[in-house]
Design a protein around this motif. Structure first.
Motif, mmCIF file in Angstrom:
data_model
loop_
_atom_site.group_PDB
_atom_site.id
_atom_site.type_symbol
_atom_site.label_atom_id
_atom_site.label_comp_id
_atom_site.label_asym_id
_atom_site.label_seq_id
_atom_site.Cartn_x
_atom_site.Cartn_y
_atom_site.Cartn_z
ATOM 1 N N CYS A 146 41.474 52.621 -2.441
ATOM 2 C CA CYS A 146 41.842 52.845 -3.839
ATOM 3 C C CYS A 146 42.703 51.701 -4.363
ATOM 4 O O CYS A 146 42.469 51.179 -5.459
ATOM 5 N N GLN A 147 43.684 51.308 -3.590
ATOM 6 C CA GLN A 147 44.559 50.210 -3.996
ATOM 7 C C GLN A 147 43.761 48.928 -4.196
ATOM 8 O O GLN A 147 43.950 48.210 -5.192
ATOM 9 N N ARG A 148 42.853 48.629 -3.289
ATOM 10 C CA ARG A 148 42.097 47.385 -3.369
ATOM 11 C C ARG A 148 41.094 47.402 -4.522
ATOM 12 O O ARG A 148 40.816 46.362 -5.122
ATOM 13 N N LEU A 149 40.557 48.572 -4.842
ATOM 14 C CA LEU A 149 39.683 48.674 -6.006
ATOM 15 C C LEU A 149 40.444 48.353 -7.284
ATOM 16 O O LEU A 149 39.953 47.611 -8.148
ATOM 17 N N GLU A 151 43.225 46.600 -7.526
ATOM 18 C CA GLU A 151 43.606 45.189 -7.498
ATOM 19 C C GLU A 151 42.437 44.292 -7.865
ATOM 20 O O GLU A 151 42.595 43.305 -8.600
ATOM 21 N N THR A 152 41.247 44.626 -7.369
ATOM 22 C CA THR A 152 40.064 43.814 -7.655
ATOM 23 C C THR A 152 39.699 43.882 -9.129
ATOM 24 O O THR A 152 39.407 42.856 -9.760
ATOM 25 N N MET A 153 39.720 45.082 -9.708
ATOM 26 C CA MET A 153 39.409 45.201 -11.133
ATOM 27 C C MET A 153 40.472 44.521 -11.990
ATOM 28 O O MET A 153 40.165 43.983 -13.055
ATOM 29 N N THR A 154 41.718 44.539 -11.513
ATOM 30 C CA THR A 154 42.779 43.845 -12.235
ATOM 31 C C THR A 154 42.523 42.344 -12.251
ATOM 32 O O THR A 154 42.697 41.672 -13.287
ATOM 33 N N LYS A 155 42.085 41.804 -11.124
ATOM 34 C CA LYS A 155 41.766 40.376 -11.063
ATOM 35 C C LYS A 155 40.599 40.037 -11.984
ATOM 36 O O LYS A 155 40.616 39.005 -12.669
#
Length: 244
Positions: A146-149, A151-155
């Motif tokens: 969940c955290q990495r999803l 973070e990825t969408m934020t990037k």
């Protein structure tokens, strides 16, 4: 059909592509609205978990976007209707395929957009996001999916993946940036509404408890024992999100 070993090789002609698409379309139609009979039948659950999920792995890396798109649509239906039975497969798809594709500068626009459509569907229901968080990020052996999803969408939303311009036009990059931001906003809004609703229910339960205690004291018709509050505490609510 989809487990045919002949399909493990590259699909180098339109006949093979159409044959796979037909099989995927049939499966998607069956899983989109499976009904209680299929979702509760153990034999079908075993087929989904042990055979179908494995068969889909060969198509999630297909160079044919239509095949990839159908595969993601099927996985979306599996997540919505069978997620408590396919925790391992959810981790494999998201961690090994979706996240790397979103983060890769070599993944095409259509592939990234298809994955974002899947994430947009998850963002519609805050329970889906909370379940991913509870089953992967809160698992000591998990991979913080969940955290990495997020973070990825934020990037993507901030356009920090500058290398994507080599395979996408500025217009396509802008579309992905906008889509990612929309998903993040939707996710946060729905989570906030869900939390507000939970807090409101807890407050109502506490109010009812206080009223019951007050009446019992006034009437003096009950023993002076603690009356258990209605609803679940936060720990119990989190445990209910974990797939068995």
């Amino acid at each position: 059909l989809l487990m045919n070993p002949d399909l493990d090789r590259k699909l180098d002609n339109m006949y093979d592509v159409r044959k796979v698409l037909l099989g995927l379309d049939v499966i998607h139609a069956a899983l989109e609205s499976p009904g209680h009979v299929l979702t509760s039948r153990q034999e079908f659950i075993h087929v989904v978990r042990d055979q179908l999920c494995n068969a889909l792995l060969k198509f999630v890396v297909s160079s044919e976007h239509k095949i990839f798109e159908r595969t993601v649509q099927i996985f979306q239906s599996l997540f919505i209707n069978f997620r408590e039975h396919i925790k391992q497969s959810i981790g494999v798809f998201v961690d090994n395929f979706f996240l790397p594709m979103l983060n890769s500068g070599n993944s095409g626009y259509d592939y990234k957009y298809t994955i974002l459509q899947f994430l947009d569907r998850l963002a519609d229901n805050p329970e889906y996001i909370l379940e991913i968080f509870a089953n992967f990020d809160c698992d000591v052996k998990g991979k913080n999916i969940c955290q990495r999803l997020v973070e990825t969408m934020t990037k993507l939303a901030k356009s920090e993946m500058r290398e994507v311009t080599s395979v996408m036009t500025p217009q396509q990059e802008g579309t992905l940036r906008k889509r990612s931001l929309e998903i993040l906003v939707k996710m946060l809004r729905n989570l906030n509404r869900s939390i507000d609703a939970t807090v409101e229910l807890a407050e109502q339960a506490q109010q009812k408890l206080a009223e019951r205690r007050e009446r019992s004291l006034e009437e003096d018709s009950m023993d002076r024992r603690e009356i258990a509050p209605e609803g679940l505490d936060s720990k119990q609510q989190m445990q209910n999100l974990v797939y068995k």
